[in-house]
Scaffold this motif. Structure first.
Motif, short mmCIF file in Angstrom:
data_model
loop_
_atom_site.label_atom_id
_atom_site.label_comp_id
_atom_site.label_asym_id
_atom_site.label_seq_id
_atom_site.Cartn_x
_atom_site.Cartn_y
_atom_site.Cartn_z
N ALA A 346 42.18 41.02 52.50
CA ALA A 346 42.08 42.01 51.93
C ALA A 346 41.31 43.01 52.75
O ALA A 346 40.10 42.91 53.23
N LYS A 347 41.95 43.94 53.15
CA LYS A 347 41.48 44.96 54.35
C LYS A 347 41.05 46.32 53.56
O LYS A 347 40.56 47.14 54.04
N SER A 348 41.10 46.27 52.12
CA SER A 348 40.77 47.59 51.41
C SER A 348 40.22 46.98 49.98
O SER A 348 40.65 45.77 49.75
N ARG A 349 40.00 47.84 49.09
CA ARG A 349 39.73 47.82 47.93
C ARG A 349 41.04 47.26 47.22
O ARG A 349 41.08 46.37 46.42
N LYS A 350 42.06 48.34 47.37
CA LYS A 350 43.24 48.03 46.77
C LYS A 350 43.74 46.60 47.03
O LYS A 350 44.50 46.08 46.02
N SER A 351 43.85 46.24 48.15
CA SER A 351 44.48 44.86 48.67
C SER A 351 43.65 43.73 48.08
O SER A 351 44.20 42.75 47.59
N LEU A 352 42.23 43.81 47.63
CA LEU A 352 41.45 42.93 47.20
C LEU A 352 41.81 43.00 45.73
O LEU A 352 41.98 41.82 45.18
N LEU A 353 41.84 44.05 45.17
CA LEU A 353 42.17 44.06 43.62
C LEU A 353 43.73 43.51 43.39
O LEU A 353 43.99 42.68 42.62
N GLY A 354 44.72 43.79 44.19
CA GLY A 354 46.02 43.31 44.25
C GLY A 354 45.92 41.89 44.39
O GLY A 354 46.87 41.11 43.66
N LEU A 355 45.41 41.38 45.47
CA LEU A 355 45.28 39.88 45.67
C LEU A 355 44.86 39.16 44.49
O LEU A 355 45.11 37.90 43.98
N SER A 356 43.60 39.64 44.13
CA SER A 356 43.07 38.91 42.68
C SER A 356 43.91 39.06 41.52
O SER A 356 44.03 38.00 41.11
N ASP A 386 31.48 42.62 45.34
CA ASP A 386 30.44 43.14 45.75
C ASP A 386 30.42 43.74 47.05
O ASP A 386 29.99 45.05 47.26
N LYS A 387 31.05 43.03 47.99
CA LYS A 387 31.23 43.48 49.51
C LYS A 387 31.95 44.81 49.36
O LYS A 387 31.69 45.61 50.35
N TYR A 388 32.91 44.76 48.61
CA TYR A 388 33.85 46.13 48.57
C TYR A 388 33.43 47.27 47.63
O TYR A 388 33.99 48.34 47.42
N ASN A 389 32.14 47.07 47.10
CA ASN A 389 31.44 48.11 46.28
C ASN A 389 32.21 48.35 45.02
O ASN A 389 32.33 49.45 44.75
N LEU A 390 32.89 47.21 44.63
CA LEU A 390 33.41 47.19 43.36
C LEU A 390 32.65 46.71 42.24
O LEU A 390 32.20 45.46 42.31
N GLY A 451 44.19 53.68 41.52
CA GLY A 451 42.70 53.81 41.65
C GLY A 451 42.28 54.25 40.15
O GLY A 451 40.99 54.34 39.89
N ILE A 452 43.34 54.59 39.16
CA ILE A 452 42.55 55.05 37.96
C ILE A 452 42.18 53.98 37.25
O ILE A 452 42.63 52.78 37.28
N GLY A 453 40.95 53.94 36.56
CA GLY A 453 40.42 53.22 35.70
C GLY A 453 39.45 52.06 36.33
O GLY A 453 39.09 51.06 35.82
N ILE A 454 39.25 52.33 37.86
CA ILE A 454 38.69 51.25 38.72
C ILE A 454 37.42 51.85 38.79
O ILE A 454 36.98 52.81 39.08
N TYR A 455 36.40 51.03 38.81
CA TYR A 455 34.82 51.35 38.90
C TYR A 455 34.23 50.83 40.27
O TYR A 455 34.65 49.92 40.51
#
Length: 473
Positions: A346-356, A386-390, A451-455
């Motif tokens: 996961a190199k970004s917030r989007k990739s972390l969310l996608g992998l999860s 937490d690390k990716y400020n999500l 990124g809509i609806g992501i906090y």
């Protein structure tokens, strides 16, 4: 002091694969009790860990810490069981059933059925209870109206899942944020992003399908029998709606969960004595085992004899089993390995969310019991968010979208099997008429991409965060 022994990567992976294989075999193939299956898989993992040189104290310590962290969730579940038993005893749930059943004009039957199940599942927090009680009655009404049972089953499933995802009394609504480390109210608010659009699409579909049944009338023997039986056995006074109204108001005022449930239980118990004329022993019996009433009508008995603290013991046992399994994996170093792997990919917030998203969708589909995978994925990925400020509410919502909502269309999942046995309709038949089950993952994927609806951790939407950054720049 001796340094704590760490397993090699191949040992961790081997133990993980073997324990997961045991869990999958027991749950998916043998259809064994999920709690027992989790404990068995956990014991296999512990056995391999001991064989590889780990100390028993390591497992014991992790097990104690994990169960301690899950204790409040188990206590809430027991309170939920007591609450439902009290509301049945007071006549609160039967009152909702009664008035809901009377709002069934044929052309909008599917819409009414879905909304009725939404209300019941929201108030009781149980999709299984909703489908197994009012769902059965609604299916009989649909047959009397000449409405295909697949249509009706889809509407019932959507309504039942709606409350299962959003009700503060639901075990999934409690467990998903609990294992993810999110606040339950934040979790419920976050769930609105995927659940409300799915419900709207579902209701539009039911409006279109129902238009072909103009002129139909409700002429179901079961329908009239249910109404007359409820009238004969309960004092259906509107004041019985007081407990759920007070509970929902207090919860959305962010009052502590257990005291709120205690208020709901106390109000219901008072109404059971004053309005229904029950004795104190009868009230406490309902709090323990459910109402246990006999109306001499089997269908109605199955609708009202729900709840009680002991009815939640299976879920409590499941949480204990999940604690044994997850603590074993944690002690082995599996969580650290998965976290490190995801962090490296996961190199970004989007990739972390996608992998999860992909990880839990696959695991929940394979295992077929989403509460099991909640307990595995939630604790693993929480620190990475937490690390990716999500905000962790993103994680808990993802668990429900790819687990709670999606599982009914996985043929071998426990809820799909329950629906087949209760409503007599297979997932292949009702899937097209239950949009919430598959559109939830579609909306979840859309939000991840846009990124809509992501906090973020401060509770600010990423889209708003970007705008604020641009203004500052």
């Amino acid at each position: 002091m001796c340094e704590k022994k760490q397993l090699k990567t191949w040992q961790i992976l081997l133990t993980l694969l073997v324990s997961l294989a045991v869990l999958l075999y027991l749950v998916a193939i043998q259809k064994s009790n999920p709690g027992v299956s989790l404990i068995t898989a956990g014991m296999v993992a512990i056995g391999l860990g001991l064989a590889f040189g780990l100390d028993w104290k390591t497992f014991e310590s992790n097990m104690g810490d994990t169960i301690k962290s899950m204790f409040m969730g188990m206590l809430i579940m027991m309170f939920v069981g007591i609450l439902i038993g009290s509301w049945m005893s007071a006549g609160t749930v039967p009152l909702m059933m009664y008035y809901g059943l009377k709002i069934l004009p044929a052309p909008i039957f599917l819409i009414a059925a879905c909304l009725l199940c939404c209300v019941m599942s929201l108030m009781t927090g149980t999709s299984w209870g909703t489908m197994g009680t009012i769902g059965v009655a609604l299916l009989g009404v649909a047959e009397g109206l000449g409405i295909p049972v697949a249509y009706a089953a889809g509407a019932i499933v959507v309504g039942a899942l709606f409350g299962d995802k959003l009700s503060p009394l639901s075990d999934t609504t409690i467990v998903a944020p609990f294992v993810s480390g999110a606040d339950i109210i934040d979790h419920i608010k976050s769930m609105l992003w995927t659940t409300i659009p799915c419900l709207v699409v579902s209701l539009i579909l039911y409006g279109i399908l129902g238009a072909q049944f103009q002129g139909g009338t409700v002429a179901s023997e079961n329908y009239n029998l249910i109404l007359t039986t409820l009238e004969a056995n309960f004092n259906l006074n509107p004041i019985l709606l007081l407990p759920p109204v007070v509970v929902l108001v207090l919860i959305f005022m962010r009052k502590p969960t257990l005291p709120v449930f205690a208020v709901g239980i106390l109000l219901a118990d008072i109404l059971a004595i004053v309005v229904q004329g029950r004795t104190l022993p009868q009230v406490f019996a309902a709090m323990t085992n459910g109402l246990g009433a006999s109306t001499e009508v089997a269908l109605v008995d199955s609708m009202i004899n729900r709840g009680g603290m002991l009815s939640m013991m299976t879920s409590v046992a499941l949480i204990i089993g999940a604690a044994v399994f997850s603590s074993a994996l944690k002690a082995l170093g599996v969580f650290d390995l998965l976290v490190n792997t995801i962090q490296s990919l996961a190199k970004s917030r989007k990739s972390l969310l996608g992998l999860s998203y992909v990880l839990h969708l696959v695991l929940a589909s394979l295992v077929g019991v989403y509460l099991v995978t909640f307990a595995i994925v939630g604790p693993v990925l929480g620190p990475t968010f937490d690390k990716y400020n999500l905000a962790r509410r993103n994680l808990s919502r993802m668990l429900e979208d790819t687990g709670t909502a999606f599982s009914p269309i996985v043929p071998w999942s426990n809820i799909s099997i329950f629906i087949l046995g209760t409503l007599g309709v297979s997932s292949f038949d009702y899937v097209l008429y239950a949009p919430l089950t598959y559109l939830g993952v579609v909306f979840a994927a859309f939000y991840i991409i846009t990124g809509i609806g992501i906090y973020n951790k401060d509770g600010v939407l990423l889209t708003k965060e970007k705008k604020e950054t641009q203004i500052e720049a």
